[in-house]
Design a protein around this motif. Structure first.
Motif, mmCIF file in Angstrom:
data_model
loop_
_atom_site.group_PDB
_atom_site.id
_atom_site.type_symbol
_atom_site.label_atom_id
_atom_site.label_comp_id
_atom_site.label_asym_id
_atom_site.label_seq_id
_atom_site.Cartn_x
_atom_site.Cartn_y
_atom_site.Cartn_z
ATOM 1 N N GLN A 37 26.370 -7.660 13.438
ATOM 2 C CA GLN A 37 25.751 -7.327 12.161
ATOM 3 C C GLN A 37 24.302 -7.812 12.122
ATOM 4 O OE1 GLN A 37 27.208 -9.570 8.752
ATOM 5 N NE2 GLN A 37 27.436 -7.669 7.584
ATOM 6 N N CYS A 38 24.085 -9.038 12.562
ATOM 7 C CA CYS A 38 22.739 -9.624 12.560
ATOM 8 C C CYS A 38 21.781 -8.850 13.454
ATOM 9 C CB CYS A 38 22.810 -11.083 13.012
ATOM 10 S SG CYS A 38 21.188 -11.855 13.232
ATOM 11 N N VAL A 39 22.203 -8.582 14.707
ATOM 12 C CA VAL A 39 21.323 -7.895 15.656
ATOM 13 C C VAL A 39 21.038 -6.469 15.176
ATOM 14 C CG1 VAL A 39 21.081 -7.083 18.036
ATOM 15 C CG2 VAL A 39 22.109 -9.317 17.580
ATOM 16 N N SER A 40 22.036 -5.828 14.582
ATOM 17 C CA SER A 40 21.828 -4.477 14.062
ATOM 18 C C SER A 40 20.828 -4.484 12.920
ATOM 19 C CB SER A 40 23.163 -3.881 13.590
ATOM 20 O OG SER A 40 24.055 -3.727 14.677
ATOM 21 N N LEU A 41 20.967 -5.443 12.009
ATOM 22 C CA LEU A 41 20.022 -5.556 10.891
ATOM 23 C C LEU A 41 18.612 -5.829 11.392
ATOM 24 C CD1 LEU A 41 22.255 -7.663 8.467
ATOM 25 C CD2 LEU A 41 21.377 -5.364 8.000
ATOM 26 N N ALA A 42 18.494 -6.764 12.346
ATOM 27 C CA ALA A 42 17.172 -7.085 12.892
ATOM 28 C C ALA A 42 16.556 -5.874 13.587
ATOM 29 C CB ALA A 42 17.279 -8.253 13.863
ATOM 30 N N ALA B 87 19.973 -13.948 6.537
ATOM 31 C CA ALA B 87 21.121 -14.411 5.750
ATOM 32 C C ALA B 87 22.352 -14.528 6.638
ATOM 33 C CB ALA B 87 21.374 -13.453 4.589
ATOM 34 N N VAL B 88 22.535 -13.563 7.547
ATOM 35 C CA VAL B 88 23.663 -13.628 8.474
ATOM 36 C C VAL B 88 23.477 -14.794 9.445
ATOM 37 C CG1 VAL B 88 24.976 -12.389 10.234
ATOM 38 C CG2 VAL B 88 24.033 -11.137 8.284
ATOM 39 N N LEU B 89 22.227 -15.027 9.888
ATOM 40 C CA LEU B 89 21.946 -16.161 10.774
ATOM 41 C C LEU B 89 22.367 -17.465 10.122
ATOM 42 C CD1 LEU B 89 20.714 -17.410 13.325
ATOM 43 C CD2 LEU B 89 18.484 -17.362 12.173
ATOM 44 N N GLY B 90 22.128 -17.583 8.810
ATOM 45 C CA GLY B 90 22.552 -18.789 8.101
ATOM 46 C C GLY B 90 24.050 -18.998 8.203
#
Length: 425
Positions: free
Chosen positions: A283-288, A298-301
């Protein structure tokens, strides 16, 4: 006690099987009916009076009766069902099997949380009990092998895994669960012929079942085939409340660089298993990658909490930096991680994949060359080719693809394209 139409809408189906089960001592009475959700019309109904020890036979009888009732209307041809001769099983043992499946479904693909690890341990204990009490129950043997392999991919449990798997396939050579486990073991060991052979059997006998679609999705992943998307979606369609299915859909969309779709699938997976850090990483890599940096942070947190594998945080932060601060900042971040503890960056293939998105092509190749072993993954980039073309044109990358190990995989991939092509939308 819900309305049939509401149930059908939630499950995205047109028909619902309903009924009642009554037991009196060792006697079992079952009333079953298949209902058209649109108008409440009964398409089929039947009652069964059996011994509790015949529960597997009753399940097979009901499944075959429904198939026979529906097949002519749906396909214009009689039903073709693969129904192995069921063995008798003690009801208490079968309850243990169902309970074990419940716990096993709570596992994560990797990086178990304390909760999922506890559930996995309970599943192994129960599956072991079932395998010992019902040695001729193929599904029980195959599930025991699957659970053991999930716990330990190394050699410590190999004898037990192979004994259970061979037992399952001896009882039922086309057992879908056993074939799925066989595909995973063969793929992890670069036994491409076995991956294809077992996947072809699944495609012929069980492609329209959730477990069959799961195995075909896994086989397609090993060859980085776009067919993985269709098979993973079919798995989720047939088993919409399976976290593992939605995690597979997320992985498939991410592999095809369809980041919006990957995010949507990740949301479905996380609704079922909110603590899964692997799905959060996708999810994080896709958002980035879509420059939605605030959401990615926010996902990284969430990934930075105690107990979550550090490489998942590293991959998330790398792509945030790459798309917000630029390649130099991302490279410096990876160098810093490697100087502290290389394990925090993941395996060699993970480091190579991150750096391949930057100008540090030689450094990326150093890591990719280390990754050309069965313990790591280096075969071709994801079908969506998220890495820049400059890397794919790099002479060292091209040289790596000429190595015998890579050439064997490429040849097997071409065979798999022909054998595993699907008809799913």
């Amino acid at each position: 006690d819900q309305d049939i139409r509401a149930i059908a809408e939630k499950l995205n189906v047109r028909t619902v099987l309903e009924g009642s089960v009554q037991s009196d001592g060792s006697h079992l009475h079952i009333e079953a009916s298949l209902v058209n959700a649109a108008d409440g019309y009964q398409l089929w109904s039947q009652s069964y009076d059996r011994s509790l020890s015949d529960i597997l036979a009753v399940q097979s009888d009901i499944a075959l009766a429904i198939a026979k009732a529906l097949a002519p209307a749906l396909t214009g041809a009689p039903a073709k069902s693969r129904v192995p001769h069921p063995v008798q099983i003690d009801p208490a043992v079968y309850r243990d099997y169902l309970q074990a499946q419940f716990y096993f479904d709570q596992r994560l693909s990797e990086g178990q949380t304390p909760t999922s690890q506890d559930a996995l341990n309970r599943a192994v204990t129960l599956f072991r009990k079932v395998a010992e009490a019902a040695p001729d129950f193929a599904d029980g043997q195959a599930s025991f092998a699957d659970a053991l392999y999930t716990v330990e991919h190394g050699t410590e449990l190999d004898d037990q895994i192979h004994h259970a798997l061979e037992r399952a396939l001896t009882i039922d050579p086309e057992n879908p669960q056993a074939l799925v486990v066989s595909i995973e073991i063969a793929g992890d060991r670069w036994d491409w012929d076995s991956v294809i052979r077992n996947a072809v059997i699944l495609k012929r006998t069980a492609s329209r079942t959730a477990i069959g679609a799961q195995g075909l999705a896994n086989a397609s992943f090993y060859f980085n085939l776009l067919e993985a998307v269709g098979y993973a979606r079919e798995w989720a369609r047939l088993d919409p409340f399976s976290y593992a299915a939605w995690g597979s859909v997320t992985n498939a969309y991410f592999a095809d660089a369809r980041f919006e779709d990957a995010i949507a699938a990740a949301n479905e997976a996380l609704a079922l298993h909110p603590d899964d850090p692997v799905t959060k990483q996708y999810q994080c890599v896709s958002l980035a990658s879509l420059n939605r940096i605030r959401e990615a942070k926010a996902v990284l947190g969430a990934l930075s909490k105690s107990g979550i594998p550090v490489p998942l945080q590293t991959h998330c932060k790398f792509f945030i930096l790459l798309h917000s601060a630029g390649p130099k900042a991302a490279i410096a971040f990876v160098d810093n991680v490697l100087s502290r503890d290389p394990a925090d960056a993941g395996g060699p293939g993970d480091v190579g994949f991150m750096l391949s998105h930057t100008a540090a092509l030689d450094q990326a190749m150093d890591w990719y060359e280390r990754a050309l072993t069965p313990e790591h993954w280096v075969f071709e980039f994801y079908p969506g080719k998220t890495a820049p073309q400059t890397f794919l044109d790099n002479p060292r990358w091209i040289a790596l693809t000429k190595r015998p190990e890579y050439q064997r995989w490429l040849a097997a991939r071409e065979r798999a394209k022909l054998e595993l092509s699907d008809s799913y939308p």
